[in-house]
Design a protein around this motif. Structure first.
Motif, PDB file in Angstrom:
ATOM      1  N   ASP A  21       0.796  -1.227   0.000  1.00  0.00           N
ATOM      2  CA  ASP A  21       0.000   0.000   0.000  1.00  0.00           C
ATOM      3  C   ASP A  21       0.830   1.278   0.000  1.00  0.00           C
ATOM      4  OD1 ASP A  21      -2.014  -1.798   0.206  1.00  0.00           O
ATOM      5  OD2 ASP A  21      -2.590  -1.297   2.247  1.00  0.00           O
ATOM      6  N   ARG A  22       1.690   1.438   0.982  1.00  0.00           N
ATOM      7  CA  ARG A  22       2.437   2.676   1.160  1.00  0.00           C
ATOM      8  C   ARG A  22       3.930   2.465   0.983  1.00  0.00           C
ATOM      9  NH1 ARG A  22      -0.129   1.116   5.355  1.00  0.00           N
ATOM     10  NH2 ARG A  22       1.785   1.016   6.587  1.00  0.00           N
ATOM     11  N   ILE A  23       4.313   1.315   0.412  1.00  0.00           N
ATOM     12  CA  ILE A  23       5.724   0.912   0.394  1.00  0.00           C
ATOM     13  C   ILE A  23       6.206   0.713  -1.046  1.00  0.00           C
ATOM     14  CG2 ILE A  23       7.379  -0.815   1.179  1.00  0.00           C
ATOM     15  CD1 ILE A  23       5.449  -1.464   3.457  1.00  0.00           C
ATOM     16  N   ALA A  24       7.382   1.262  -1.317  1.00  0.00           N
ATOM     17  CA  ALA A  24       8.007   1.110  -2.635  1.00  0.00           C
ATOM     18  C   ALA A  24       9.422   0.568  -2.472  1.00  0.00           C
ATOM     19  CB  ALA A  24       8.027   2.435  -3.379  1.00  0.00           C
ATOM     20  N   ASP A  79      -0.085  -3.868   9.340  1.00  0.00           N
ATOM     21  CA  ASP A  79       1.053  -4.568   9.928  1.00  0.00           C
ATOM     22  C   ASP A  79       2.201  -4.755   8.947  1.00  0.00           C
ATOM     23  OD1 ASP A  79      -0.080  -4.909  12.466  1.00  0.00           O
ATOM     24  OD2 ASP A  79      -1.236  -6.641  11.779  1.00  0.00           O
ATOM     25  N   VAL A  80       1.973  -4.453   7.681  1.00  0.00           N
ATOM     26  CA  VAL A  80       3.040  -4.523   6.679  1.00  0.00           C
ATOM     27  C   VAL A  80       3.768  -3.188   6.676  1.00  0.00           C
ATOM     28  CG1 VAL A  80       3.624  -4.938   4.268  1.00  0.00           C
ATOM     29  CG2 VAL A  80       1.653  -6.103   5.291  1.00  0.00           C
ATOM     30  N   THR A  81       5.023  -3.177   7.112  1.00  0.00           N
ATOM     31  CA  THR A  81       5.793  -1.947   7.230  1.00  0.00           C
ATOM     32  C   THR A  81       7.123  -2.067   6.496  1.00  0.00           C
ATOM     33  OG1 THR A  81       6.915  -2.655   9.266  1.00  0.00           O
ATOM     34  CG2 THR A  81       4.781  -1.518   9.510  1.00  0.00           C
ATOM     35  N   VAL A 114      14.126   0.611   0.601  1.00  0.00           N
ATOM     36  CA  VAL A 114      12.717   0.379   0.897  1.00  0.00           C
ATOM     37  C   VAL A 114      12.174   1.667   1.499  1.00  0.00           C
ATOM     38  CG1 VAL A 114      11.043  -0.999   2.163  1.00  0.00           C
ATOM     39  CG2 VAL A 114      13.128  -2.072   1.298  1.00  0.00           C
ATOM     40  N   ALA A 115      11.112   2.203   0.890  1.00  0.00           N
ATOM     41  CA  ALA A 115      10.550   3.484   1.316  1.00  0.00           C
ATOM     42  C   ALA A 115       9.088   3.310   1.718  1.00  0.00           C
ATOM     43  CB  ALA A 115      10.661   4.512   0.194  1.00  0.00           C
ATOM     44  N   GLU A 116       8.714   3.963   2.789  1.00  0.00           N
ATOM     45  CA  GLU A 116       7.324   3.956   3.247  1.00  0.00           C
ATOM     46  C   GLU A 116       6.879   5.394   3.500  1.00  0.00           C
ATOM     47  OE1 GLU A 116       4.439   2.136   6.797  1.00  0.00           O
ATOM     48  OE2 GLU A 116       6.587   1.711   6.787  1.00  0.00           O
ATOM     49  N   VAL A 117       5.781   5.793   2.867  1.00  0.00           N
ATOM     50  CA  VAL A 117       5.285   7.150   3.025  1.00  0.00           C
ATOM     51  C   VAL A 117       4.349   7.216   4.228  1.00  0.00           C
ATOM     52  CG1 VAL A 117       3.277   6.859   1.495  1.00  0.00           C
ATOM     53  CG2 VAL A 117       4.307   9.128   1.785  1.00  0.00           C
TER      54      VAL A 117
END
Length: 254
Positions: free
Chosen positions: A58-61, A93-95, A124-127
């Motif tokens: 979802d928020r991870i690239a 829970d996916v970070t 690994v990037a998370e917004v």
């Protein structure tokens, strides 16, 4: 009887590390940078199909440099891990931190146990909902992991790219600003090389504009994790790619 040679474990690890570093340095650089409305991932990559940047969840690239087949297998494994964890527990829970830990274990195992290490470097990037909540993790070929603040550069002459980006990056920048900073940073090794060539010929320290081949939109792969997407709040995907026309518009002079 054939003579046997002893090689110390330290020398074996050093040789593996040197081998991986040389493979990564041959690739073209990638920049990942946080900005006001999200996270920008910018790669020097003229291929329209062999991506260095991809969506994990979802928020991870994910962004990578090095051997394509190796980092693509890692990207796919990351997607599977995220899907299983999100299905088994909850999507929140996916970070990026959990995913980076899994990648670190895999890279470390290959580096110590296999004959040839992976020639890759990953990000690994998370917004987050706010820029202060963005997360950027850098993973080396040996499984070492670093939590970066604001921006990072990988591959090629990463130290030159990172230093140039560090001169400009600041909190609260717009997409246009951060893309221009990223392209300037990706061009920095060329500028340095041109200056070295000019100095070597004894023609002075200035570099003519035509000396450096500037990166155009067609030579770039650009994707965003959009902070304003309602996926951050639980509805739609945050990841989107920018086509060459959109990149050219952002890079165009005012």
């Amino acid at each position: 009887m054939a003579q046997q040679f002893y090689v110390s474990p330290e020398q074996v690890m050093k040789d593996r590390a040197d081998f991986a570093r040389k493979g990564i340095a041959r690739g073209k650089s990638v920049v990942v940078a946080s900005f006001l409305d999200g996270i920008a991932l910018v790669a020097e990559n003229p291929s329209p199909t062999l991506h260095k940047i991809g969506e994990i969840y979802d928020r991870i690239a994910f962004a990578a440099v090095g051997k394509y087949n190796e980092f693509e297998s890692l990207r796919q494994a990351g997607v599977r891990y995220a899907d299983v964890r999100g299905y088994s527990y909850d999507r929140v829970d996916v970070t990026a931190r959990g995913l980076a830990s899994v990648y670190a274990q895999s890279l470390g195992t290959v580096f110590t146990a296999e004959q040839k290490p992976f020639e890759v470097e990953l990000a690994v990037a998370e917004v987050g909902v706010r820029q202060s909540e963005d997360h950027l993790f850098r993973l080396n070929f040996d499984g070492s992991i670093a939590d970066e603040s604001g921006f990072l550069a990988m591959g090629g002459k990463a130290d030159v790219v990172q230093a140039d980006l560090g001169k400009h990056w600041e909190t609260g920048a717009s997409l246009r600003q951060v893309l221009r900073w990223a392209v300037s940073a990706l061009e920095a090794p060329r500028v340095d090389a041109a200056r070295t060539d000019v100095a070597a010929t004894g023609s002075g320290g200035s570099v003519a504009p035509t000396t450096v081949l500037h990166l155009g939109a067609g030579s770039l792969e650009v994707a965003l994790l959009d902070r304003n997407s309602s996926r951050v709040r639980g509805a739609h995907r945050a990841f989107r790619r920018l086509d060459a026309a959109a990149v050219a518009t952002e890079l165009a002079e005012d």
